[in-house]
Design a protein around this motif. Structure first.
Motif, PDB file in Angstrom:
ATOM      1  N   PHE A 152     -53.826 -10.144  -5.546  1.00 42.86           N
ATOM      2  CA  PHE A 152     -54.329  -8.782  -5.763  1.00 42.86           C
ATOM      3  C   PHE A 152     -53.246  -7.903  -6.381  1.00 42.86           C
ATOM      4  O   PHE A 152     -53.506  -7.143  -7.310  1.00 42.86           O
ATOM      5  CB  PHE A 152     -54.813  -8.157  -4.451  1.00 42.86           C
ATOM      6  N   LEU A 153     -52.030  -8.004  -5.862  1.00 36.32           N
ATOM      7  CA  LEU A 153     -50.939  -7.179  -6.368  1.00 36.32           C
ATOM      8  C   LEU A 153     -50.675  -7.455  -7.837  1.00 36.32           C
ATOM      9  O   LEU A 153     -50.548  -6.530  -8.647  1.00 36.32           O
ATOM     10  CB  LEU A 153     -49.670  -7.422  -5.544  1.00 36.32           C
ATOM     11  N   VAL A 154     -50.609  -8.725  -8.208  1.00 40.15           N
ATOM     12  CA  VAL A 154     -50.316  -9.100  -9.593  1.00 40.15           C
ATOM     13  C   VAL A 154     -51.440  -8.652 -10.529  1.00 40.15           C
ATOM     14  O   VAL A 154     -51.178  -8.192 -11.642  1.00 40.15           O
ATOM     15  CB  VAL A 154     -50.060 -10.621  -9.695  1.00 40.15           C
TER      16      VAL A 154
ATOM     17  N   GLU B 206     -45.306  -3.738 -17.866  1.00 39.89           N
ATOM     18  CA  GLU B 206     -44.192  -2.793 -17.938  1.00 39.89           C
ATOM     19  C   GLU B 206     -43.715  -2.303 -16.574  1.00 39.89           C
ATOM     20  O   GLU B 206     -42.932  -1.362 -16.487  1.00 39.89           O
ATOM     21  CB  GLU B 206     -44.587  -1.572 -18.789  1.00 39.89           C
ATOM     22  N   ILE B 207     -44.154  -2.922 -15.509  1.00 41.69           N
ATOM     23  CA  ILE B 207     -43.794  -2.456 -14.163  1.00 41.69           C
ATOM     24  C   ILE B 207     -42.287  -2.486 -13.944  1.00 41.69           C
ATOM     25  O   ILE B 207     -41.582  -3.370 -14.443  1.00 41.69           O
ATOM     26  CB  ILE B 207     -44.499  -3.293 -13.066  1.00 41.69           C
ATOM     27  N   VAL B 208     -41.807  -1.485 -13.213  1.00 45.82           N
ATOM     28  CA  VAL B 208     -40.423  -1.443 -12.747  1.00 45.82           C
ATOM     29  C   VAL B 208     -40.489  -1.198 -11.249  1.00 45.82           C
ATOM     30  O   VAL B 208     -41.056  -0.212 -10.791  1.00 45.82           O
ATOM     31  CB  VAL B 208     -39.614  -0.326 -13.426  1.00 45.82           C
TER      32      VAL B 208
ATOM     33  N   ASN C 237     -41.166 -11.042 -13.345  1.00 42.93           N
ATOM     34  CA  ASN C 237     -40.081 -10.917 -12.372  1.00 42.93           C
ATOM     35  C   ASN C 237     -40.573 -10.345 -11.044  1.00 42.93           C
ATOM     36  O   ASN C 237     -40.157 -10.788  -9.974  1.00 42.93           O
ATOM     37  CB  ASN C 237     -38.956 -10.058 -12.937  1.00 42.93           C
ATOM     38  N   VAL C 238     -41.476  -9.367 -11.121  1.00 44.43           N
ATOM     39  CA  VAL C 238     -42.040  -8.787  -9.898  1.00 44.43           C
ATOM     40  C   VAL C 238     -42.871  -9.839  -9.164  1.00 44.43           C
ATOM     41  O   VAL C 238     -42.790  -9.966  -7.940  1.00 44.43           O
ATOM     42  CB  VAL C 238     -42.875  -7.527 -10.211  1.00 44.43           C
TER      43      VAL C 238
ATOM     44  N   LEU D 148     -42.321 -11.078  -5.360  1.00 46.40           N
ATOM     45  CA  LEU D 148     -43.379 -10.998  -4.353  1.00 46.40           C
ATOM     46  C   LEU D 148     -43.609 -12.351  -3.697  1.00 46.40           C
ATOM     47  O   LEU D 148     -43.827 -12.441  -2.488  1.00 46.40           O
ATOM     48  CB  LEU D 148     -44.676 -10.493  -4.982  1.00 46.40           C
ATOM     49  N   GLU D 149     -43.574 -13.410  -4.488  1.00 45.81           N
ATOM     50  CA  GLU D 149     -43.808 -14.751  -3.950  1.00 45.81           C
ATOM     51  C   GLU D 149     -42.674 -15.217  -3.050  1.00 45.81           C
ATOM     52  O   GLU D 149     -42.870 -16.031  -2.160  1.00 45.81           O
ATOM     53  CB  GLU D 149     -44.048 -15.731  -5.092  1.00 45.81           C
ATOM     54  N   LYS D 150     -41.475 -14.671  -3.234  1.00 45.43           N
ATOM     55  CA  LYS D 150     -40.321 -15.037  -2.402  1.00 45.43           C
ATOM     56  C   LYS D 150     -40.291 -14.290  -1.073  1.00 45.43           C
ATOM     57  O   LYS D 150     -39.626 -14.719  -0.143  1.00 45.43           O
ATOM     58  CB  LYS D 150     -39.013 -14.739  -3.143  1.00 45.43           C
ATOM     59  N   ARG D 151     -40.969 -13.172  -1.011  1.00 48.03           N
ATOM     60  CA  ARG D 151     -40.902 -12.318   0.181  1.00 48.03           C
ATOM     61  C   ARG D 151     -41.440 -13.034   1.409  1.00 48.03           C
ATOM     62  O   ARG D 151     -42.511 -13.624   1.374  1.00 48.03           O
ATOM     63  CB  ARG D 151     -41.691 -11.031  -0.029  1.00 48.03           C
ATOM     64  N   THR D 152     -40.670 -12.958   2.490  1.00 48.42           N
ATOM     65  CA  THR D 152     -41.104 -13.556   3.753  1.00 48.42           C
ATOM     66  C   THR D 152     -41.050 -12.506   4.844  1.00 48.42           C
ATOM     67  O   THR D 152     -40.386 -12.679   5.857  1.00 48.42           O
ATOM     68  CB  THR D 152     -40.221 -14.765   4.127  1.00 48.42           C
ATOM     69  N   VAL D 153     -41.753 -11.408   4.626  1.00 46.71           N
ATOM     70  CA  VAL D 153     -41.797 -10.343   5.622  1.00 46.71           C
ATOM     71  C   VAL D 153     -42.902 -10.647   6.633  1.00 46.71           C
ATOM     72  O   VAL D 153     -43.767 -11.472   6.391  1.00 46.71           O
ATOM     73  CB  VAL D 153     -42.058  -8.972   4.958  1.00 46.71           C
TER      74      VAL D 153
END
Length: 73
Positions: free
Chosen positions: A33-35, A41-43, A57-58, A62-67
């Motif tokens: 959903f986020l992607v 052009e997201i920063v 890159n974003v 996001l895929e690396k996040r382990t929150v």
């Protein structure tokens, strides 16, 4: 466990509804959903840490996040 609680609003604001869904997607790890919701052009400025530019890159970040993912919304 994280719980998401939102304040009620008039229910007549598409922008508010989108932001609520975006925050829930982040909290629950819904990368798809986020992607779909961001542009090339997201920063993403992670204050005090780093600045990530570009959709690819974003997405990688996001895929690396382990929150802790929210289970109740």
């Amino acid at each position: 466990m994280t719980k998401i609680t939102s304040s009620p609003n008039c229910g007549n604001s598409p922008k508010m509804a989108f932001l609520k869904e975006f925050k829930i997607a982040y909290a629950t790890g819904n990368v798809e959903f986020l992607v779909e919701s961001i542009t090339d052009e997201i920063v993403w400025n992670i204050v005090g840490d780093k600045r990530i530019q570009g959709k690819e890159n974003v997405t990688d970040e996001l895929e690396k996040r382990t929150v802790d993912k929210a289970t109740t919304t």
